[in-house]
Each structure stands twice: as C-alpha cells, then as structure tokens.
Design an enzyme around this catalytic site. Structure first.
Site, PDB file in Angstrom:
ATOM      1  N   THR A  23      16.631  33.910 -12.179  1.00 22.78           N
ATOM      2  CA  THR A  23      16.238  32.732 -12.963  1.00 22.78           C
ATOM      3  C   THR A  23      17.356  31.679 -12.948  1.00 22.78           C
ATOM      4  OG1 THR A  23      17.031  33.878 -14.929  1.00 22.78           O
ATOM      5  CG2 THR A  23      14.657  33.973 -14.512  1.00 22.78           C
ATOM      6  N   ALA A  27      19.510  30.676  -7.177  1.00 16.57           N
ATOM      7  CA  ALA A  27      18.227  31.183  -6.678  1.00 16.57           C
ATOM      8  C   ALA A  27      17.255  30.018  -6.510  1.00 16.57           C
ATOM      9  CB  ALA A  27      17.676  32.219  -7.647  1.00 16.57           C
ATOM     10  N   ARG A  55      17.557  39.064 -16.627  1.00 16.00           N
ATOM     11  CA  ARG A  55      17.366  39.624 -17.963  1.00 16.00           C
ATOM     12  C   ARG A  55      16.093  39.062 -18.615  1.00 16.00           C
ATOM     13  NH1 ARG A  55      20.242  41.409 -22.643  1.00 16.00           N
ATOM     14  NH2 ARG A  55      22.157  41.793 -21.521  1.00 16.00           N
ATOM     15  N   ASP A  98      17.951  44.711 -18.009  1.00 16.08           N
ATOM     16  CA  ASP A  98      19.277  44.661 -18.630  1.00 16.08           C
ATOM     17  C   ASP A  98      20.175  45.407 -17.648  1.00 16.08           C
ATOM     18  OD1 ASP A  98      21.594  45.304 -19.875  1.00 16.08           O
ATOM     19  OD2 ASP A  98      20.678  46.219 -21.641  1.00 16.08           O
ATOM     20  N   LYS A 161      30.938  33.935  -4.012  1.00 12.20           N
ATOM     21  CA  LYS A 161      32.276  33.711  -4.520  1.00 12.20           C
ATOM     22  C   LYS A 161      32.184  33.328  -6.002  1.00 12.20           C
ATOM     23  CE  LYS A 161      33.901  29.446  -4.286  1.00 12.20           C
ATOM     24  NZ  LYS A 161      33.117  28.515  -5.105  1.00 12.20           N
ATOM     25  N   ASP A 190      30.533  32.888   2.127  1.00 13.19           N
ATOM     26  CA  ASP A 190      31.215  31.610   1.986  1.00 13.19           C
ATOM     27  C   ASP A 190      30.248  30.636   2.629  1.00 13.19           C
ATOM     28  OD1 ASP A 190      32.653  29.249   2.623  1.00 13.19           O
ATOM     29  OD2 ASP A 190      34.491  30.338   2.174  1.00 13.19           O
ATOM     30  N   HIS A 191      29.526  29.898   1.810  1.00 10.31           N
ATOM     31  CA  HIS A 191      28.381  29.188   2.385  1.00 10.31           C
ATOM     32  C   HIS A 191      28.806  28.122   3.400  1.00 10.31           C
ATOM     33  CE1 HIS A 191      29.174  26.180  -0.749  1.00 10.31           C
ATOM     34  NE2 HIS A 191      28.458  25.337  -0.048  1.00 10.31           N
ATOM     35  N   HIS A 253      36.513  27.948   1.138  1.00  9.20           N
ATOM     36  CA  HIS A 253      35.948  27.019   2.121  1.00  9.20           C
ATOM     37  C   HIS A 253      37.021  26.348   2.987  1.00  9.20           C
ATOM     38  CE1 HIS A 253      32.595  27.770  -0.364  1.00  9.20           C
ATOM     39  NE2 HIS A 253      32.760  26.803  -1.227  1.00  9.20           N
TER      40      HIS A 253
HETATM   41  C1  BG6 Z   1      30.991  25.580  -4.159  1.00  9.32           C
HETATM   42  C2  BG6 Z   1      31.911  25.155  -5.252  1.00  9.32           C
HETATM   43  O1  BG6 Z   1      31.462  26.753  -3.559  1.00  9.32           O
HETATM   44  O2  BG6 Z   1      30.889  24.552  -3.181  1.00  9.32           O
HETATM   45  C3  BG6 Z   1      31.435  23.858  -5.870  1.00  9.32           C
HETATM   46  O3  BG6 Z   1      31.972  26.169  -6.242  1.00  9.32           O
HETATM   47  C4  BG6 Z   1      31.212  22.807  -4.814  1.00  9.32           C
HETATM   48  O4  BG6 Z   1      32.352  23.396  -6.850  1.00  9.32           O
HETATM   49  C5  BG6 Z   1      30.356  23.339  -3.674  1.00  9.32           C
HETATM   50  O5  BG6 Z   1      30.578  21.699  -5.430  1.00  9.32           O
HETATM   51  C6  BG6 Z   1      30.298  22.346  -2.537  1.00  9.32           C
HETATM   52  O6  BG6 Z   1      29.391  22.802  -1.574  1.00  9.32           O
HETATM   53  P1  BG6 Z   1      28.644  21.790  -0.588  1.00  9.32           P
HETATM   54  O7  BG6 Z   1      27.860  22.648   0.324  1.00  9.32           O
HETATM   55  O8  BG6 Z   1      27.789  20.914  -1.463  1.00  9.32           O
HETATM   56  O9  BG6 Z   1      29.714  20.980   0.086  1.00  9.32           O
END
Ligand code: BG6
Length: 515
Positions: A23, A27, A55, A98, A161, A190-191, A253
């Site tokens: 939620t 997501a 939850r 929970d 993270k 780590d996106h 990052h």
């Molecule tokens: C996140 C941070 O990992 O990355 C945020 O916690 C930040 O604070 C975000 O805003 C930035 O990601 P992007 O993909 O929008 O550059």
C-alpha cells in the site's frame, strides 16, 4: 550462470511476486506499473501471480483498484482494453499481514499455494521488500519460519536501499539476512543501475574504438558526475533528516555510477565478473585520512529559502518532520581519486543536491587540452573535448569538438554533436524497475549491488560522515533553486576546472547538431 541474454526476448520463469509494502508509495509509483509493462510486453506470460502484502486491511477489489489507478497514473502503458485488464488483474491478490505474527505467514503460505496451483507456477518465489530496512531481518526470518521458503523452486529477496546507515549497521543487517538467504539469493536494488543510459555506459565504453583507447589518465583530465534534483525532501523529512545527501545518494547511486565509468573491462560479460571489476574501483578510491582532508575535498550544504520558476520555496529546516536546527546536508560535492594505473591523477568530481535548478543526471568526461603552443592553439582559445552521457531525464550522449565556425574565414568554435535517445519518436525506454524486476526473476544479478560493493562504499563514505560529525559550526547554506554552495565551484577552480553546464543549459558559443 550463462552469458547475459538479450533481455528483450526473455520471458521470466513462472513465479509468485510478493510485494511487501503493497500500500506504499514505491509499490504504487514504480512496482505495479513495472509489472504491468512487463506483462504488456509478454515478458511475464500468464504463469505469474502477485500477492500484495501490507498491514492495512484491503478487500481484493480495493487492492485491484489501487493497482489499476497506479498503472493509469504512472505506467508508460495505459490500460485501454478492459478484457486484457481483467485477465491481468486476476493475477493479483492481497494479504493483510502483521509482519511479526507468524500465523499470518502460514495463511500467506496457503494463499501462495493456491495461486501457484491456479496459474501453474513451479514454486519460484520473489520477495520484494518495499519496507523500512529495520524490518528486513525479521521479515526474512518469519518467511522461513512460516514455511514460505520450503517450496521446490527458487527463492529470491529483493530489497531497497538504504542498506544500513553505516558500515557497522550494514554488516549487522547483512548477517541477519544471511541467516536466511544466501548472497546469491539477495538482490539489493540500486535503481540507478536499472536506468537505460547507465547500462549503456558499458556499451559506449567497450564497443567503440574511439573511446576505450582514450579512457585513461593520458587523455582525460577530469570526470564530473552530477545528480541534481529540483525536489526538496517532500514527505520524507523524517527519513532524510537522518540520512542526508551523502547516505541517500552518495553511498549508492553516485558511487555506482562512478564504478561504471571507471571500471576495467571485465574478462567476460558475466554478472560476477562485472561486479568484481566494480568492487576493484571502490577499493581503489583514495580514502580521506583526516577531517582536514575531508574539509579540503568535500563540500556540503543545506538549502535555505529560495525560489524556482517564480515560486517561493521553503528552506530545509522548515520542511515537515525536519529538525528546525538540523545540520543535515541536502547537497554535497566531492573530489575523489581512483588510485589505479588507469586513473592515477584524474579527479572525479561528484555532486548531488536537492532543490537545485534542474533535475538531471549527467556524466561529463573532459579530455585533456591539445598543446596550446603549436598550430591552431597559438591563435585560438580551444575548448577541451567533452563526452557527455545524459542519464536522466534526457537520455543520450553528446560529444563536443572544435570545428571551423561555418561561414567564417578562420574562427573556431565548439560544436556539440548530440544523439538524444529520449527525443526519438518510438523510443520509450523501459523504467529502471521493469528491468530490475525482470532481471531478478531471471536470476541475473549484474545490476544489483553485491555485499562487498555495499561494504566498500560504506567504508569510504563513513570517513566523510565521521569527519562531519566532529565538525563544529553551522553547515553552509544555498538558496533553494540555486546550484549549491559556492565552495563547490572553488573545489574545481583550485584545479583549474569548472563544472560544465548540464541538462541543456548550454553555453552561448556552442553550435549544436542535434539528432
Ligand atoms: C532515491 C533517493 O534513491 O533516488 C531520493 O532516496 C531521490 O532522495 C531518488 O529523490 C532520485 O531518483 P531518480 O530516479 O528520480 O533520479
């Protein structure tokens, strides 16, 4: 593990995806839309199920409505065929849990087995914890205790993270997770590593004869990495005030981007070989050995009141859930050296901040100047060549060279030749989360961070954090909407460099050739 496959064509194996924190914001904004895109592209097939776990009580209809809304708002595909939507939504169910109550996990197991039978899923389970990190350990433990890891397929844990607050807490967290999951089952997100252009760095470097031979200290004078954001801390003041820019963006990052730029070519394009090379870069980072060195090489700042686009913006200390006397940094810039043969003597300047004038992620590689005392250099002020990799939100690269100004006798001007990938009609890059979920389901951990990467990055960052903790006096401020504290410019000026403009904030004298 086989060679990295052409992911375009790979369908994920049948699996149940558990979204803990179903939620929550992540997501809604990222995970459901990513799953829908994968479905639309045929990468999920029909042998999958998603169980949202949180939850809060939610009926099945309410949950599916939430998913629908999130897709309509945030997905790059929109739902335009109701019967296709119903077929997709059938795969979604919800479990109110929970997370400390073991009986709830047993019920979850029953629900899981039902959907596995229904969709013909062979016991593969991917647990995505979009939760506060303090909960990772206990959820993992309860998953095992509740029998969720006893199925015959694979089990993978995907976690967001921050992975710890410093090296010690990260080690503790890792030990907890290792009691339940093996390292190869843990996918630390780590996106940034899922972003199209970050993945493209490898290709640009290793597939082009005119970059790789020059990619070293003989030809490159400095490298600049900027991750600037226009947003403030939004509703995350509580978390951010504890973390700050160094931990929120730097430890992960920024250092990940740096490793992609600086790493040696891996012996094979296998996940572990690539990650080995990245770890070597992190190990080669020259540590700051005293608070004085930190002071000389790292600048920090916090945004004060300011404005952007005619709109007044509050200062950081006025943000919700932020301590009004906080000295948390919302900006930092650092000069970093990678002490190996390739990079000895080349400064890497990295900077990130909130409430800066533009949202952008860019890497600028500045090449060394031509000798100034011969031929054209005697009469003209030649600019250095640049290679600029634009990661976000614009995606593409450009190179800046010197050329004769068209229509003049002998004037030379900088000419920027750009390939703007995101401007091309028909190119709609997958979101980072699509790739990462897809990779995790396929067992490809290349773009996830391995424990030794995380630990080595923390060791580097901890020295900066501890020097700051010892520092007395107030943190310097910069007005919201500006480019950060002046000291960040001085950091480069001392070495005879300056930050190059980013995100199309082009200099007047440059001629652009856009493509
Ligand atoms: C996140 C941070 O990992 O990355 C945020 O916690 C930040 O604070 C975000 O805003 C930035 O990601 P992007 O993909 O929008 O550059």
């Amino acid at each position: 593990m086989t060679e990295i496959q052409n992911l375009e064509s790979v369908k994920t194996p049948g699996a149940v995806y558990f979204i803990f924190g179903a939620t929550g914001d992540l997501a809604r904004r990222k995970l459901f839309p990513a799953i829908y895109s994968l479905y639309r592209e045929g990468k999920l097939g029909e042998d999958f199920a998603v169980i949202g776990v949180a939850r809060r009580p939610r009926s099945l209809e309410e949950f599916r409505d939430d998913v629908y809304r999130s897709i309509q708002e945030f997905c790059r595909y929109s739902v335009d065929d109701q019967s296709e939507w119903s077929r997709f939504a059938e795969h979604f169910s919800y479990k109110s849990l929970d997370i400390n109550n073991i009986d709830g996990y047993r019920e979850l197991l029953q629900q899981t087995e039902e959907v596995e039978t229904r969709f013909g899923i062979p016991g593969n389970r991917l647990f995505y914890l979009a939760l506060a990190p303090e909960l990772f350990g206990s959820v993992s433990f309860n998953l095992r205790k509740g029998g969720m890891l006893d199925s015959s397929g694979w089990h993978r844990l995907v976690i967001e993270k921050p992975f710890g607050y410093d090296l010690i807490s990260a080690q503790k967290l890792n030990e907890e997770l290792n009691q339940v999951f093996k390292e190869e089952e843990i996918y630390r997100i780590d996106h940034y590593l899922g972003k199209e252009m970050v993945q493209n760095i490898e290709v640009i470097r290793f597939a082009n004869a005119f970059f790789e031979p020059l990619w070293n200290n003989k030809h490159i004078s400095n490298i600049q990495i900027t991750l600037s954001e226009t947003v403030g801390v939004e509703e995350r003041g509580g978390y951010y005030d504890n973390a700050g820019a160094l931990r929120d963006m730097g430890q992960n990052h920024m250092l990940q981007l740096l490793t992609m730029i600086a790493m040696e070519p891996p012996s094979r394009l296998l996940p572990e070989d690539i990650r080995d090379e990245k770890v070597k870069v992190l190990r080669s980072l020259r540590p700051y050995t005293s608070p004085q060195e930190v002071k000389e090489n790292v600048v920090r700042g916090q945004y004060s009141e300011g404005e952007s686009g005619g709109k007044a913006l509050p200062g950081y200390r006025q943000e919700e859930k932020v301590d009004p006397n906080s000295d948390t940094e919302t900006y930092f810039a650092a000069k970093v050296y990678v002490d190996n043969f390739r990079w000895a003597g080349v400064p890497f300047y990295i900077r990130t901040g909130k409430r800066l004038p533009v949202k952008t992620t860019e890497v600028v590689v500045e090449f060394k100047q031509m000798p100034t005392n011969v031929y054209l250099g005697q009469k003209h002020k030649l600019e250095p060549n640049l290679l600029v990799i634009r990661v976000n939100p614009m995606e593409g690269i450009y190179i800046k060279i010197n050329a004769k100004k068209p229509g003049t006798e002998s004037q030379i001007s900088p000419l920027a030749m750009e390939f703007c990938q995101s401007c091309q009609v028909g190119i709609n890059s997958p979101e980072a989360y699509e790739r990462l979920i897809h990779d995790a389901a396929n067992g490809d951990s290349t773009y996830f961070t391995r424990w030794d990467e995380v630990a080595t990055a923390w060791a580097f960052v901890d020295r900066i954090a501890s020097a700051w903790a010892q520092e007395s006096g107030d943190i310097s401020t910069y007005p919201a909407g500006s480019w950060g504290p002046e000291e960040a410019d001085k950091l480069l000026a001392k070495d005879g460099f300056h930050w190059w403009p980013v995100n199309g904030q082009e200099e007047d004298n440059v001629i652009w050739i856009k493509g």
